[in-house]
Motif scaffolding. Structure first.
Motif, PDB file in Angstrom:
ATOM      1  N   GLU B 111       0.830  -1.199   0.000  1.00 45.79           N
ATOM      2  CA  GLU B 111       0.000   0.000   0.000  1.00 45.79           C
ATOM      3  C   GLU B 111       0.869   1.255   0.000  1.00 45.79           C
ATOM      4  O   GLU B 111       0.592   2.211  -0.738  1.00 45.79           O
ATOM      5  CB  GLU B 111      -0.936   0.003   1.225  1.00 45.79           C
ATOM      6  N   PHE B 114       2.341   1.753  -3.382  1.00 42.70           N
ATOM      7  CA  PHE B 114       1.320   2.219  -4.320  1.00 42.70           C
ATOM      8  C   PHE B 114       0.998   3.690  -4.086  1.00 42.70           C
ATOM      9  O   PHE B 114       0.794   4.459  -5.028  1.00 42.70           O
ATOM     10  CB  PHE B 114       0.047   1.365  -4.227  1.00 42.70           C
ATOM     11  N   GLU B 115       0.961   4.098  -2.805  1.00 45.88           N
ATOM     12  CA  GLU B 115       0.659   5.514  -2.502  1.00 45.88           C
ATOM     13  C   GLU B 115       1.733   6.429  -3.083  1.00 45.88           C
ATOM     14  O   GLU B 115       1.447   7.521  -3.572  1.00 45.88           O
ATOM     15  CB  GLU B 115       0.519   5.720  -0.995  1.00 45.88           C
ATOM     16  N   ALA B 118       1.053   6.509  -6.794  1.00 46.02           N
ATOM     17  CA  ALA B 118      -0.177   7.276  -7.042  1.00 46.02           C
ATOM     18  C   ALA B 118       0.095   8.772  -6.934  1.00 46.02           C
ATOM     19  O   ALA B 118      -0.475   9.569  -7.691  1.00 46.02           O
ATOM     20  CB  ALA B 118      -1.263   6.855  -6.055  1.00 46.02           C
ATOM     21  N   ALA B 119       0.969   9.156  -6.010  1.00 46.96           N
ATOM     22  CA  ALA B 119       1.271  10.585  -5.817  1.00 46.96           C
ATOM     23  C   ALA B 119       1.827  11.201  -7.096  1.00 46.96           C
ATOM     24  O   ALA B 119       1.606  12.380  -7.390  1.00 46.96           O
ATOM     25  CB  ALA B 119       2.249  10.763  -4.665  1.00 46.96           C
TER      26      ALA B 119
END
Lengths: 130, 193
Positions: B111, B114-115, B118-119
């Motif tokens: 996670e 992925f964050e 994603a940023a």
């Protein structure tokens, strides 16, 4: 309370999302610096508040429903979560169809973008205003 | 004017086998002269008699009517191509993000990883003039023939969802099927930060 009116919305610190077609969209950065993870639920989407906001007041849309078990449903539901949504669980949804169930454990907002087929057909049957 | 082709060739000094390239011909026409007589001729078979009919138009008028209209059409097409390029880039960005999201769902990335990814995709919304947005929304729907849900176009234009809804409200007379995505007034009001 349940609603399928276009742009009716719910907000909560936890939400259960249900649909047959899930569409994650690229994240967005709010002016506060928070990154939110937008999504769209299609083919009979339902979103339900499973944990209420601490303040009991909406933070995104003034008309949002914020009580426990408040829900919205529609052909297309648009919303966002403050954490990436995890893996969906597939199980029986409504009627004869299975659906994906996704749980959000972070602040979440969802609103009806396109109403249900029944409400669309009802609106077509209404007589024109004179 | 009742003139045979041979007489015309004699008058102008040209022959059927003129070797002027298309570009050179165009360049020679571009130089609008100061002459008292500067006309373009159209020569056609005559239906009424044997021989040819010649119609003329002043070169200056030809440029004003045809050349400028052609240039405006070219500019419009360039603008349409530019819009479609942006739509393609937007869709490509979405597909790219989705493939990372799939990797997260399949537990190939954590996670927190992925964050971070994603940023790099995160965008901020910007202010956009209402009229400019309305014209742009009209163009995207007209070119792609897709009635996007308002949230998708809000993402494409990087503006607030409510702005797209208002643009759709203005476009329902042209595209009636957008009406089912427009809420009753008053239902869509943001909480002031």
């Amino acid at each position: 309370m349940r609603s399928n009116v276009v742009c009716s919305s719910i907000e909560g610190e936890g939400m259960e999302l249900q649909c047959r077609k899930f569409f994650p969209r690229p994240p967005r950065k709010l002016p506060t610096g928070t990154i939110i993870y937008p999504f769209t639920l299609s083919i009979y989407g339902i979103a339900t508040v499973t944990k209420t906001l601490e303040s009991q007041k909406s933070t995104w849309q003034t008309t949002s429903m914020v009580a426990l078990d408040d829900s919205i449903n529609g052909e297309s539901i648009d919303g966002y979560a403050e954490k990436p949504l995890g893996k969906p669980v597939v199980r029986k949804g409504t009627g004869r169809h299975k659906a994906s169930f996704i749980v959000s454990k972070a602040h979440c907002f969802a609103h009806v973008q396109i109403g249900t087929r029944d409400s669309l057909q009802d609106s077509k049957k209404k007589p024109a205003l004179l | 004017m009742n003139t045979t082709l041979k007489q015309l060739q004699t008058m102008t000094g040209t022959s059927a086998g003129s070797q002027l390239s298309a570009k050179a011909e165009f360049d020679s026409f571009k130089m609008l002269s100061d002459s008292k007589v500067d006309v373009l001729c159209r020569i056609t078979d005559s239906q009424a008699h044997s021989g040819f009919d010649i119609a003329t138009i002043e070169t200056r008028n030809f440029y004003l009517n045809v050349h400028d209209a052609y240039l405006n059409e070219l500019k419009k097409m360039e603008s349409d191509v530019s819009t479609l390029k942006q739509v393609v880039k937007w869709q490509h960005n979405q597909i790219d993000y989705n493939s990372y999201y799939n990797a997260f769902l399949l537990e190939q990335v954590s996670e927190s990883e992925f964050e971070e990814i994603a940023a790099s995709f995160a965008y901020e919304t910007k202010e956009i003039d209402d009229y400019e947005l309305l014209e742009s929304v009209r163009k995207v729907i007209s070119l792609t023939e897709i009635e996007y849900p308002p949230s998708e176009l809000a993402e494409f234009f990087r503006c607030d969802y409510t702005k797209i809804v208002e643009a759709y409200r203005s476009l329902t007379s042209e595209v009636p099927s957008l009406a089912h995505m427009i809420p009753a007034s008053g239902l869509l009001s943001r909480v002031e930060p």
